[in-house]
Design a protein around this motif. Structure first.
Motif, PDB file in Angstrom:
ATOM      1  N   HIS A  27      39.713  51.781  30.512  1.00 19.19           N
ATOM      2  CA  HIS A  27      40.963  51.752  29.756  1.00 19.19           C
ATOM      3  C   HIS A  27      42.155  51.299  30.610  1.00 19.19           C
ATOM      4  CE1 HIS A  27      43.912  53.059  26.760  1.00 19.19           C
ATOM      5  NE2 HIS A  27      44.585  53.611  27.761  1.00 19.19           N
ATOM      6  N   GLY A  28      43.088  50.587  29.971  1.00 18.24           N
ATOM      7  CA  GLY A  28      44.376  50.301  30.592  1.00 18.24           C
ATOM      8  C   GLY A  28      44.429  49.133  31.540  1.00 18.24           C
ATOM      9  N   GLN A  29      43.575  48.120  31.334  1.00 12.08           N
ATOM     10  CA  GLN A  29      43.571  46.966  32.225  1.00 12.08           C
ATOM     11  C   GLN A  29      43.994  45.690  31.490  1.00 12.08           C
ATOM     12  OE1 GLN A  29      40.008  46.817  35.125  1.00 12.08           O
ATOM     13  NE2 GLN A  29      39.199  47.788  33.282  1.00 12.08           N
ATOM     14  N   LEU A  30      44.606  44.800  32.243  1.00  8.23           N
ATOM     15  CA  LEU A  30      44.781  43.423  31.819  1.00  8.23           C
ATOM     16  C   LEU A  30      43.763  42.595  32.587  1.00  8.23           C
ATOM     17  CD1 LEU A  30      46.279  41.048  30.447  1.00  8.23           C
ATOM     18  CD2 LEU A  30      47.837  41.034  32.420  1.00  8.23           C
ATOM     19  N   LEU A  31      42.834  41.999  31.877  1.00  6.96           N
ATOM     20  CA  LEU A  31      41.840  41.116  32.478  1.00  6.96           C
ATOM     21  C   LEU A  31      42.213  39.682  32.128  1.00  6.96           C
ATOM     22  CD1 LEU A  31      38.664  43.098  31.390  1.00  6.96           C
ATOM     23  CD2 LEU A  31      39.584  43.004  33.686  1.00  6.96           C
ATOM     24  N   TYR A  32      41.944  38.759  33.019  1.00  6.03           N
ATOM     25  CA  TYR A  32      42.252  37.359  32.743  1.00  6.03           C
ATOM     26  C   TYR A  32      41.442  36.462  33.666  1.00  6.03           C
ATOM     27  CZ  TYR A  32      45.402  38.034  36.771  1.00  6.03           C
ATOM     28  OH  TYR A  32      45.931  38.341  38.007  1.00  6.03           O
ATOM     29  N   ARG A  33      41.471  35.189  33.349  1.00  4.28           N
ATOM     30  CA  ARG A  33      40.821  34.189  34.185  1.00  4.28           C
ATOM     31  C   ARG A  33      41.765  33.775  35.290  1.00  4.28           C
ATOM     32  NH1 ARG A  33      40.455  28.546  34.812  1.00  4.28           N
ATOM     33  NH2 ARG A  33      38.337  27.813  35.241  1.00  4.28           N
ATOM     34  N   ASN A  34      41.383  34.012  36.529  1.00  7.71           N
ATOM     35  CA  ASN A  34      42.160  33.546  37.670  1.00  7.71           C
ATOM     36  C   ASN A  34      41.967  32.033  37.775  1.00  7.71           C
ATOM     37  OD1 ASN A  34      41.831  33.004  40.959  1.00  7.71           O
ATOM     38  ND2 ASN A  34      43.624  34.193  40.381  1.00  7.71           N
ATOM     39  N   VAL A  35      43.032  31.276  37.540  1.00  2.01           N
ATOM     40  CA  VAL A  35      42.916  29.827  37.414  1.00  2.01           C
ATOM     41  C   VAL A  35      42.418  29.177  38.701  1.00  2.01           C
ATOM     42  CG1 VAL A  35      44.182  27.699  36.923  1.00  2.01           C
ATOM     43  CG2 VAL A  35      44.680  29.771  35.617  1.00  2.01           C
ATOM     44  N   SER A  36      42.851  29.685  39.860  1.00  2.00           N
ATOM     45  CA  SER A  36      42.487  29.059  41.140  1.00  2.00           C
ATOM     46  C   SER A  36      41.000  29.134  41.437  1.00  2.00           C
ATOM     47  CB  SER A  36      43.253  29.719  42.288  1.00  2.00           C
ATOM     48  OG  SER A  36      44.629  29.443  42.195  1.00  2.00           O
ATOM     49  N   THR A  37      40.344  30.178  40.966  1.00  3.02           N
ATOM     50  CA  THR A  37      38.933  30.381  41.289  1.00  3.02           C
ATOM     51  C   THR A  37      38.018  30.326  40.081  1.00  3.02           C
ATOM     52  OG1 THR A  37      39.030  32.785  41.016  1.00  3.02           O
ATOM     53  CG2 THR A  37      39.607  31.898  43.192  1.00  3.02           C
ATOM     54  N   PRO A  68      38.175  24.991  40.356  1.00  7.11           N
ATOM     55  CA  PRO A  68      38.110  24.723  41.787  1.00  7.11           C
ATOM     56  C   PRO A  68      37.493  25.881  42.542  1.00  7.11           C
ATOM     57  CG  PRO A  68      40.326  25.366  41.177  1.00  7.11           C
ATOM     58  CD  PRO A  68      39.555  25.232  39.908  1.00  7.11           C
ATOM     59  N   ASP A  69      37.192  25.654  43.796  1.00  7.94           N
ATOM     60  CA  ASP A  69      36.529  26.673  44.610  1.00  7.94           C
ATOM     61  C   ASP A  69      37.481  27.364  45.574  1.00  7.94           C
ATOM     62  OD1 ASP A  69      34.046  26.191  43.450  1.00  7.94           O
ATOM     63  OD2 ASP A  69      33.684  24.479  44.766  1.00  7.94           O
ATOM     64  N   ALA A  70      38.787  27.273  45.330  1.00 12.33           N
ATOM     65  CA  ALA A  70      39.753  27.918  46.209  1.00 12.33           C
ATOM     66  C   ALA A  70      39.556  29.421  46.224  1.00 12.33           C
ATOM     67  CB  ALA A  70      41.168  27.589  45.727  1.00 12.33           C
ATOM     68  N   ALA A  71      39.866  30.023  47.373  1.00  9.60           N
ATOM     69  CA  ALA A  71      39.835  31.485  47.544  1.00  9.60           C
ATOM     70  C   ALA A  71      38.459  32.079  47.296  1.00  9.60           C
ATOM     71  CB  ALA A  71      40.859  32.145  46.627  1.00  9.60           C
ATOM     72  N   GLU A  72      37.413  31.288  47.474  1.00  5.98           N
ATOM     73  CA  GLU A  72      36.067  31.812  47.256  1.00  5.98           C
ATOM     74  C   GLU A  72      35.693  32.867  48.285  1.00  5.98           C
ATOM     75  OE1 GLU A  72      33.676  30.784  44.516  1.00  5.98           O
ATOM     76  OE2 GLU A  72      35.813  30.822  44.093  1.00  5.98           O
ATOM     77  N   ALA A  73      36.438  32.933  49.391  1.00  4.26           N
ATOM     78  CA  ALA A  73      36.118  33.921  50.426  1.00  4.26           C
ATOM     79  C   ALA A  73      36.521  35.339  50.029  1.00  4.26           C
ATOM     80  CB  ALA A  73      36.809  33.543  51.734  1.00  4.26           C
ATOM     81  N   VAL A  74      37.329  35.487  48.969  1.00  2.00           N
ATOM     82  CA  VAL A  74      37.747  36.817  48.526  1.00  2.00           C
ATOM     83  C   VAL A  74      36.528  37.582  48.033  1.00  2.00           C
ATOM     84  CG1 VAL A  74      39.157  38.090  46.886  1.00  2.00           C
ATOM     85  CG2 VAL A  74      40.017  35.975  47.898  1.00  2.00           C
ATOM     86  N   PRO A  75      36.290  38.788  48.568  1.00  2.00           N
ATOM     87  CA  PRO A  75      35.114  39.556  48.132  1.00  2.00           C
ATOM     88  C   PRO A  75      35.177  39.853  46.639  1.00  2.00           C
ATOM     89  CG  PRO A  75      36.097  40.507  50.111  1.00  2.00           C
ATOM     90  CD  PRO A  75      37.053  39.474  49.606  1.00  2.00           C
ATOM     91  N   ALA A  76      34.030  39.844  45.993  1.00  2.00           N
ATOM     92  CA  ALA A  76      33.965  40.121  44.566  1.00  2.00           C
ATOM     93  C   ALA A  76      34.039  41.615  44.310  1.00  2.00           C
ATOM     94  CB  ALA A  76      32.677  39.544  43.981  1.00  2.00           C
TER      95      ALA A  76
END
Length: 314
Positions: A42-52, A27-35
């Motif tokens: 090092h030290g990050q958890l990366l994931y797919r934000n389901v809403s966007t 979906p295109d929700a929250a598309e207004a959030v700046p990229a």
């Protein structure tokens, strides 16, 4: 050219779920959030934000923090060292096509392939030199459900690509196994970039296969293992064990003793688990990323909501 591979025969439930996920979860929700400009620091958890559908980042030490959202949209995502891979279904194409994006440490695209099929699995070898994926496809005559898969491998340093490989010779009970419906999936590499494990599926059974990438052969170790994920120390495999129709139990297998340990997550997990470290296994379930101890103790812990397909930078 080195060959290796994997192609997966999915059940109707699994394949249909994959198609539904890809088509409906963008979906295109929250598309207004700046990229944000994310890196593989090092030290990050990366994931797919389901809403966007966008790749998000939070500190591993504070996974509940507000995520930074990149402009990159993926259906499946994985990282290792300074390499990432993104599988993204092309919207509006029927049959579905998938873009395979090979990314650098700033998530800039280094290489792109477009393949027929729906995204299913994606991984990067521990040394960052191989990316591999599985996509659902339709039309194979041997697939009674109408679904099967294609799996591919891309060598980052050489640019060598095999779009689909279905020729991995495997021994089952000491004899070379032949069947028209043989498929492989869920590959996971050791740190040496050569030893790997994968699932072989045929005639309603699944097997854990140990393979040699350089010599292109493998042997089945045991039955009822799907989507293996090798621990960082190379001694154990996290996997999903089928316990019913469309129901899987997350477990860990000791490769030296073949001793199996069921993990504390008792819900059905249809995912290729990810090792955060030698003690903790991550997975996606119910639009969230969860963690559970790898020794069967404790209880599942929710790390991030509105999240799927986790990846960890080391």
């Amino acid at each position: 050219m080195k060959k290796l591979v994997l192609a997966l025969t999915g059940t109707v439930v699994l394949a249909a779920a994959a198609v539904t996920y890809t088509v409906s979860a963008r979906p295109d929700a929250a598309e207004a959030v700046p990229a944000a400009q994310l890196t593989l620091a090092h030290g990050q958890l990366l994931y797919r934000n389901v809403s966007t559908g966008r790749i998000a980042s939070v500190p591993l030490t504070d996974p509940g923090a507000k995520p930074k959202l990149s402009g990159l949209k993926c259906d499946r995502f994985a990282v290792a060292k300074q390499t990432a891979v993104c599988l993204a279904a092309r919207p509006g194409t029927l049959p579905v096509e998938t873009d395979v994006l090979v990314l650098d440490d700033h998530l800039n695209v280094r290489h792109t392939e477009t393949l027929p099929g729906t995204p299913s699995r994606a991984r990067v070898s521990p040394d960052g030199k191989l990316v591999y994926w599985t996509v659902f496809v339709t039309g194979d005559s041997y697939a009674a459900t109408g679904f099967s898969t294609r799996a591919g491998v891309y060598e980052v340093d050489t640019g060598s690509l095999v779009k689909t490989i279905e020729e991995l010779p495997v021994l089952v009970d000491g004899s070379r196994y032949f069947a028209p419906d043989v498929n492989y999936w869920g590959i996971t590499f050791a740190a040496d970039g050569n030893r790997f494990y994968a699932t072989l599926g045929s005639k309603g059974k699944t097997y854990l296969v140990e393979g040699d990438y350089a010599h292109f052969h493998g042997k089945a170790l045991r039955e009822n293992v799907e989507c293996p994920s090798l621990s960082p120390d190379g001694t154990r495999v996290a996997f999903k064990k089928k316990v019913g129709d469309g129901v899987w139990r997350l477990s860990v297998l000791d490769l030296a003793t073949m001793r199996e340990t069921e993990l504390a997550e008792r819900r059905s997990v249809d995912d290729q688990a990810l090792w955060q470290d030698d003690h903790t296994v991550l997975y996606g379930l119910d639009n969230a990323v969860w963690a559970v101890p790898a020794d069967g103790s404790g209880a599942p812990r929710r790390l991030a909501g509105d999240a799927a397909t986790p990846a960890v930078t080391g």
